[in-house]
Design a protein around this motif. Structure first.
Motif, mmCIF file in Angstrom:
data_model
loop_
_atom_site.group_PDB
_atom_site.id
_atom_site.type_symbol
_atom_site.label_atom_id
_atom_site.label_comp_id
_atom_site.label_asym_id
_atom_site.label_seq_id
_atom_site.Cartn_x
_atom_site.Cartn_y
_atom_site.Cartn_z
ATOM 1 N N LYS A 8 1.182 2.865 -7.931
ATOM 2 C CA LYS A 8 2.324 2.776 -7.017
ATOM 3 C C LYS A 8 3.610 2.530 -7.796
ATOM 4 C CE LYS A 8 4.103 0.372 -2.974
ATOM 5 N NZ LYS A 8 3.991 -0.766 -2.071
ATOM 6 N N ALA A 9 4.653 3.314 -7.472
ATOM 7 C CA ALA A 9 5.988 3.028 -8.003
ATOM 8 C C ALA A 9 6.555 1.941 -7.103
ATOM 9 C CB ALA A 9 6.847 4.283 -7.967
ATOM 10 N N ALA A 10 6.508 0.724 -7.582
ATOM 11 C CA ALA A 10 6.812 -0.428 -6.721
ATOM 12 C C ALA A 10 8.202 -0.983 -7.008
ATOM 13 C CB ALA A 10 5.757 -1.516 -6.956
ATOM 14 N N THR A 35 6.266 1.119 -12.365
ATOM 15 C CA THR A 35 4.833 1.069 -12.061
ATOM 16 C C THR A 35 4.432 -0.341 -11.661
ATOM 17 O OG1 THR A 35 4.407 2.819 -13.632
ATOM 18 C CG2 THR A 35 2.514 1.461 -13.019
ATOM 19 N N ASN A 36 3.741 -0.448 -10.542
ATOM 20 C CA ASN A 36 3.195 -1.736 -10.123
ATOM 21 C C ASN A 36 2.475 -2.365 -11.323
ATOM 22 O OD1 ASN A 36 2.012 -3.805 -8.470
ATOM 23 N ND2 ASN A 36 0.141 -2.570 -8.455
ATOM 24 N N GLN A 37 2.870 -3.579 -11.659
ATOM 25 C CA GLN A 37 2.376 -4.250 -12.863
ATOM 26 C C GLN A 37 0.854 -4.164 -13.019
ATOM 27 O OE1 GLN A 37 3.933 -8.148 -12.937
ATOM 28 N NE2 GLN A 37 2.493 -8.896 -14.468
ATOM 29 N N TRP A 38 0.113 -4.390 -11.921
ATOM 30 C CA TRP A 38 -1.357 -4.463 -12.027
ATOM 31 C C TRP A 38 -1.996 -3.084 -12.144
ATOM 32 C CZ3 TRP A 38 -1.157 -8.913 -13.649
ATOM 33 C CH2 TRP A 38 -0.467 -9.932 -13.010
ATOM 34 N N ALA A 70 8.488 6.145 -13.396
ATOM 35 C CA ALA A 70 7.276 5.311 -13.529
ATOM 36 C C ALA A 70 6.121 6.182 -14.026
ATOM 37 C CB ALA A 70 6.938 4.672 -12.188
ATOM 38 N N LEU A 71 6.022 7.407 -13.504
ATOM 39 C CA LEU A 71 4.937 8.302 -13.941
ATOM 40 C C LEU A 71 5.155 8.748 -15.392
ATOM 41 C CD1 LEU A 71 4.396 10.435 -10.706
ATOM 42 C CD2 LEU A 71 2.949 8.610 -11.610
ATOM 43 N N GLU A 121 -3.942 -5.062 -6.537
ATOM 44 C CA GLU A 121 -2.999 -5.160 -5.423
ATOM 45 C C GLU A 121 -1.616 -4.819 -5.960
ATOM 46 O OE1 GLU A 121 -3.317 -9.272 -4.272
ATOM 47 O OE2 GLU A 121 -1.960 -9.915 -5.852
ATOM 48 N N THR A 122 -0.631 -4.748 -5.060
ATOM 49 C CA THR A 122 0.718 -4.443 -5.544
ATOM 50 C C THR A 122 1.572 -5.708 -5.563
ATOM 51 O OG1 THR A 122 1.467 -3.911 -3.315
ATOM 52 C CG2 THR A 122 0.649 -2.091 -4.663
ATOM 53 N N VAL A 123 2.676 -5.634 -6.325
ATOM 54 C CA VAL A 123 3.552 -6.810 -6.396
ATOM 55 C C VAL A 123 4.539 -6.847 -5.225
ATOM 56 C CG1 VAL A 123 3.458 -7.119 -8.908
ATOM 57 C CG2 VAL A 123 5.182 -5.593 -7.931
#
Ligand SMILES: Cc1cc2nc3c(=O)[nH]c(=O)nc-3n(C[C@H](O)[C@H](O)[C@H](O)COP(=O)(O)OP(=O)(O)OC[C@H]3O[C@@H](n4cnc5c(N)ncnc54)[C@H](O)[C@@H]3O)c2cc1C
Length: 264
Positions: A8-10, A35-38, A70-71, A121-123
């Motif tokens: 996910k691009a969070a 990019t979502n850290q996790w 992010a990608l 999970e996402t941040v």
């Protein structure tokens, strides 16, 4: 083997999150996404599996076009190619509509996938629903909180650690399957500038024209969840107390103060 990683691009934690007062949805337009850290743990895990068993790693993301950088960074980490599902019709999606688009993108563009990997999970929303829902849409088995895996033939044996129980668990699943990778377990590798150079050529953008999904099943329209009310958190003013003098005594006084405030 084809390892698909959901990323996910969070909205980064350092950015103040804004909510659209009309729709109750998170404002992502005009916000720099990363990019979502996790998910970097999931990417690292997929790269290790590719290094060990061969094949390719494909990152898939549903995001506005501002999710492209992010990608690019993930390609800089070593991901072979990336698919961005992006369309105004996808905006305002809840986890169900998000996972529907992701599952349909996988079915269409990587139908012969071996394993799907998600972050824990996402941040910026932290529901941890999307991985399980993608697996349900695709009717494949899944296990969460995985930190190690071994593939033998068409089976995968995974290890996961449950914090509360303090135990390791082992599962064996038929492939294709989905795992969510336990956060903080993988030491994601550095982004290499040379790998990142021609990243754009490795990113495919797909809209709903290509996916052909029923507009009633995507975005806000396809989201059974709705935001009923919103309340903002209020922060108490800082007390700005300074503890001076002998360090041992001031630490003691500081701890006592925290206890008095009910913080310890
Ligand atoms: C009514 C409603 C409206 C919403 N509207 C918006 C909105 O307009 N804009 C917005 O940004 N959010 C919106 N959200 C939040 C949105 O539903 C979630 O951000 C999104 O569905 C992903 O859920 P999550 O972040 O909790 O992911 P989690 O379930 O915590 O993520 C687990 C893993 O799934 C994967 N994953 C999650 N999301 C994606 C993705 N998009 N692409 C690829 N992989 C992914 C990643 O591997 C991630 O680590 C809305 C939520 C609700 C309830």
């Amino acid at each position: 083997m084809k390892f698909v990683v959901l990323t996910k691009a969070a909205v980064p934690l350092s950015t103040a999150i804004r909510i659209d007062p009309k729709t109750g949805t998170l404002v992502r337009e005009g916000v720099p996404l990363s990019t979502n850290q996790w998910d970097r743990d999931a990417v690292e895990f997929a790269l290790k599996l590719r290094d060990r068993y061969g094949g390719e790693v494909i990152a898939i993301s549903m995001a506005p076009p501002s999710g492209i950088p992010a990608l690019e960074s993930l390609i800089g980490m070593g991901v072979d190619k990336a698919i961005l599902a992006t369309d105004r019709a996808f905006a305002g999606a809840d986890t169900w509509a998000t996972s529907f688009v992701l599952a349909k993108t996988i079915e269409k563009y990587v139908p012969d996938y071996t394993l799907i990997l998600a972050g824990e999970e996402t941040v910026d929303s932290t529901t941890a629903h999307v991985g399980a829902q993608v697996a349900s849409h695709l009717n494949i088995p899944y296990v969460y909180y995985v930190y190690d895996a071994e593939i033998q033939g068409n089976k995968i044996r995974v290890k996961r650690f449950l914090e509360d129980e303090g135990v390791d668990e082992f599962y064996e699943m038929d492939l294709p399957a989905l795992i969510s990778v336990a956060k903080g377990t993988q030491m994601p590798r550095e982004i290499s500038l040379s790998r990142k150079l021609n990243a754009r050529e490795r990113i495919i953008q797909v809209t709903n024209k290509e996916l052909g999904l029923d507009p009633e099943c995507v975005g806000l329209k396809g989201s059974p969840t709705f935001v009923a009310t919103q309340t903002g958190a209020t922060f108490p003013p800082r007390k700005k107390k300074i503890f001076q003098g002998d360090p041992r005594e001031s630490v003691k006084a500081f701890v006592e103060e925290l206890k008095k405030e009910g913080l310890l």
